[in-house]
Design a protein around this motif. Structure first.
Motif, PDB file in Angstrom:
ATOM      1  N   ARG A  24     -62.786 -40.426 -33.623  1.00  0.00           N
ATOM      2  CA  ARG A  24     -62.637 -41.015 -34.956  1.00  0.00           C
ATOM      3  C   ARG A  24     -61.215 -40.882 -35.464  1.00  0.00           C
ATOM      4  NH1 ARG A  24     -65.957 -44.882 -34.798  1.00  0.00           N
ATOM      5  NH2 ARG A  24     -68.120 -44.277 -34.640  1.00  0.00           N
ATOM      6  N   LYS A  25     -60.556 -39.778 -35.124  1.00  0.00           N
ATOM      7  CA  LYS A  25     -59.132 -39.658 -35.425  1.00  0.00           C
ATOM      8  C   LYS A  25     -58.386 -40.072 -34.161  1.00  0.00           C
ATOM      9  CE  LYS A  25     -57.510 -36.602 -38.203  1.00  0.00           C
ATOM     10  NZ  LYS A  25     -56.999 -35.403 -38.903  1.00  0.00           N
ATOM     11  N   ILE A  26     -57.465 -41.014 -34.291  1.00  0.00           N
ATOM     12  CA  ILE A  26     -56.807 -41.570 -33.119  1.00  0.00           C
ATOM     13  C   ILE A  26     -55.295 -41.571 -33.261  1.00  0.00           C
ATOM     14  CG2 ILE A  26     -58.769 -43.038 -32.501  1.00  0.00           C
ATOM     15  CD1 ILE A  26     -57.165 -45.392 -33.745  1.00  0.00           C
ATOM     16  N   PHE A  27     -54.629 -41.601 -32.124  1.00  0.00           N
ATOM     17  CA  PHE A  27     -53.175 -41.718 -32.058  1.00  0.00           C
ATOM     18  C   PHE A  27     -52.849 -42.994 -31.297  1.00  0.00           C
ATOM     19  CE2 PHE A  27     -49.251 -41.075 -29.628  1.00  0.00           C
ATOM     20  CZ  PHE A  27     -48.366 -40.772 -30.652  1.00  0.00           C
ATOM     21  N   PHE A  28     -51.906 -43.768 -31.805  1.00  0.00           N
ATOM     22  CA  PHE A  28     -51.543 -45.018 -31.147  1.00  0.00           C
ATOM     23  C   PHE A  28     -50.081 -45.316 -31.389  1.00  0.00           C
ATOM     24  CE2 PHE A  28     -53.520 -45.644 -35.231  1.00  0.00           C
ATOM     25  CZ  PHE A  28     -52.681 -46.510 -35.912  1.00  0.00           C
ATOM     26  N   SER A  37     -52.756 -51.494 -38.585  1.00  0.00           N
ATOM     27  CA  SER A  37     -53.509 -50.396 -39.193  1.00  0.00           C
ATOM     28  C   SER A  37     -53.222 -50.264 -40.685  1.00  0.00           C
ATOM     29  CB  SER A  37     -53.193 -49.078 -38.488  1.00  0.00           C
ATOM     30  OG  SER A  37     -51.893 -48.604 -38.822  1.00  0.00           O
ATOM     31  N   LEU A  38     -52.032 -50.661 -41.107  1.00  0.00           N
ATOM     32  CA  LEU A  38     -51.633 -50.511 -42.506  1.00  0.00           C
ATOM     33  C   LEU A  38     -52.378 -51.453 -43.445  1.00  0.00           C
ATOM     34  CD1 LEU A  38     -47.748 -50.163 -42.108  1.00  0.00           C
ATOM     35  CD2 LEU A  38     -49.444 -48.342 -42.322  1.00  0.00           C
ATOM     36  N   PHE A  44     -57.705 -45.146 -42.191  1.00  0.00           N
ATOM     37  CA  PHE A  44     -56.721 -44.537 -43.081  1.00  0.00           C
ATOM     38  C   PHE A  44     -55.579 -44.016 -42.221  1.00  0.00           C
ATOM     39  CE2 PHE A  44     -55.194 -40.473 -44.927  1.00  0.00           C
ATOM     40  CZ  PHE A  44     -54.512 -41.012 -46.010  1.00  0.00           C
ATOM     41  N   THR A  45     -54.395 -44.596 -42.386  1.00  0.00           N
ATOM     42  CA  THR A  45     -53.226 -44.177 -41.610  1.00  0.00           C
ATOM     43  C   THR A  45     -52.645 -42.921 -42.258  1.00  0.00           C
ATOM     44  OG1 THR A  45     -52.774 -46.499 -41.079  1.00  0.00           O
ATOM     45  CG2 THR A  45     -51.019 -44.907 -40.645  1.00  0.00           C
ATOM     46  N   ALA A  94     -48.481 -43.569 -34.694  1.00  0.00           N
ATOM     47  CA  ALA A  94     -49.260 -43.233 -35.894  1.00  0.00           C
ATOM     48  C   ALA A  94     -50.507 -42.436 -35.550  1.00  0.00           C
ATOM     49  CB  ALA A  94     -49.647 -44.502 -36.651  1.00  0.00           C
ATOM     50  N   ILE A  95     -50.942 -41.658 -36.534  1.00  0.00           N
ATOM     51  CA  ILE A  95     -52.254 -41.001 -36.500  1.00  0.00           C
ATOM     52  C   ILE A  95     -53.093 -41.644 -37.596  1.00  0.00           C
ATOM     53  CG2 ILE A  95     -53.534 -38.882 -36.945  1.00  0.00           C
ATOM     54  CD1 ILE A  95     -51.175 -37.313 -35.852  1.00  0.00           C
ATOM     55  N   ALA A  96     -54.316 -42.030 -37.259  1.00  0.00           N
ATOM     56  CA  ALA A  96     -55.191 -42.663 -38.248  1.00  0.00           C
ATOM     57  C   ALA A  96     -56.610 -42.129 -38.105  1.00  0.00           C
ATOM     58  CB  ALA A  96     -55.168 -44.176 -38.103  1.00  0.00           C
ATOM     59  N   ASP A  97     -57.378 -42.281 -39.169  1.00  0.00           N
ATOM     60  CA  ASP A  97     -58.749 -41.802 -39.198  1.00  0.00           C
ATOM     61  C   ASP A  97     -59.667 -42.956 -39.600  1.00  0.00           C
ATOM     62  OD1 ASP A  97     -60.824 -39.925 -39.117  1.00  0.00           O
ATOM     63  OD2 ASP A  97     -60.698 -39.593 -41.266  1.00  0.00           O
ATOM     64  N   PHE A  98     -60.722 -43.198 -38.818  1.00  0.00           N
ATOM     65  CA  PHE A  98     -61.658 -44.269 -39.137  1.00  0.00           C
ATOM     66  C   PHE A  98     -62.551 -43.861 -40.305  1.00  0.00           C
ATOM     67  CE2 PHE A  98     -60.379 -45.729 -35.008  1.00  0.00           C
ATOM     68  CZ  PHE A  98     -60.456 -47.114 -35.106  1.00  0.00           C
TER      69      PHE A  98
END
Length: 261
Positions: A24-28, A37-38, A44-45, A94-98
């Motif tokens: 659920r938390k990803i790095f891309f 993603s923004l 949520f970035t 970036a690190i983001a959370d779904f």
């Protein structure tokens, strides 16, 4: 802005741990994925990492990040190479959370895609891309499917994964979900007698695409369903699952477009 020069920095170690699971938390990485993603309603970035070279070339991009009040961390070229999966990193990560975590977050769906035990990250990414492009409201992923949040799958989705929920589910959850919302379960099957052209895809629908070599599981087949196949004239036995999904998902959009006012 903070500057990180060492691969041993705790934040860089955190990135490496996220990369090991990519759930659920990803790095891309990459300009396109980070930009996408923004503007997503589903992720949520949390943080963006950039190199000094990237800042020099992409000052406008940095201004967008600052306007959105997203923390920006500068990293050295050495650090960028240790966290990148590409030969020539673009210099932005970036690190983001779904935001959507489970099937119960969905309500009143009319068009759902189910990916059953898909093994190739490129295939699952392409299915997600096609699902988003042709109007699906979510992609449900069964046990045995490769990680849809892996970097290869993310790249294959071309950012589409940021615009619709992708949720891991059990077969029982699918059965309850389909029953709860009155969805017609349709399974794609090479041996089906009905072609996709003769199916009525305008009704509330959950369509299943199965494993590359074994097709849809017996557990899913045990649920009340209809089967269909893609008509084709070529001599090859069948289409790749991602190609087949794209063809059928387009047919679903076509039928619904024709029916809509």
């Amino acid at each position: 802005m903070k500057l990180i020069q060492s691969p041993e920095n705790p934040l860089i170690k955190e990135i490496k741990k996220i990369k090991e699971t990519q759930r659920r938390k990803i790095f891309f990485e990459g300009v396109h994925l980070v930009e996408t993603s923004l503007v997503s309603d589903y992720v949520f970035t949390e943080k963006v990492f950039v190199t000094e070279k990237f800042i020099e070339k992409q000052k406008n991009f940095l201004e967008i990040l600052q306007e959105k009040k997203i923390p920006v961390i500068i990293i050295s070229e050495k650090v960028a190479k240790t966290i990148s999966d590409t030969v020539t990193p673009q210099g932005v990560f970036a690190i983001a959370d779904f935001k959507i975590k489970n099937i119960n977050d969905l309500s009143n769906p009319t068009f759902i895609v189910i990916a059953d035990r898909i093994q190739d990250p490129g295939n699952i990414g392409t299915i997600i891309r096609a699902a988003e492009a042709f109007g699906a409201e979510a992609v449900l992923v069964t046990h045995g499917t490769c990680n849809p949040f892996s970097n290869k799958a993310l790249r294959a989705s071309a950012g589409s994964i940021f615009f619709l929920p992708v949720i891991k589910v059990t077969v029982k959850e699918i059965e309850e979900f389909v029953s709860k919302y009155g969805l017609n379960l349709v399974i794609t099957d090479l041996k089906a007698t009905i072609s996709s052209f003769n199916m009525d895809f305008t009704k509330p629908l959950a369509i299943v695409f199965g494993n590359e070599s074994k097709g849809v599981s017996q557990d899913l087949r045990a649920i009340k369903h209809t089967s269909c196949k893609i008509p084709h004239k070529g001599k090859a036995e069948s289409l790749n699952v991602a190609m087949a999904a794209t063809a059928i998902l387009y047919e679903i959009l076509r039928q619904r477009f024709l029916k809509s006012p």
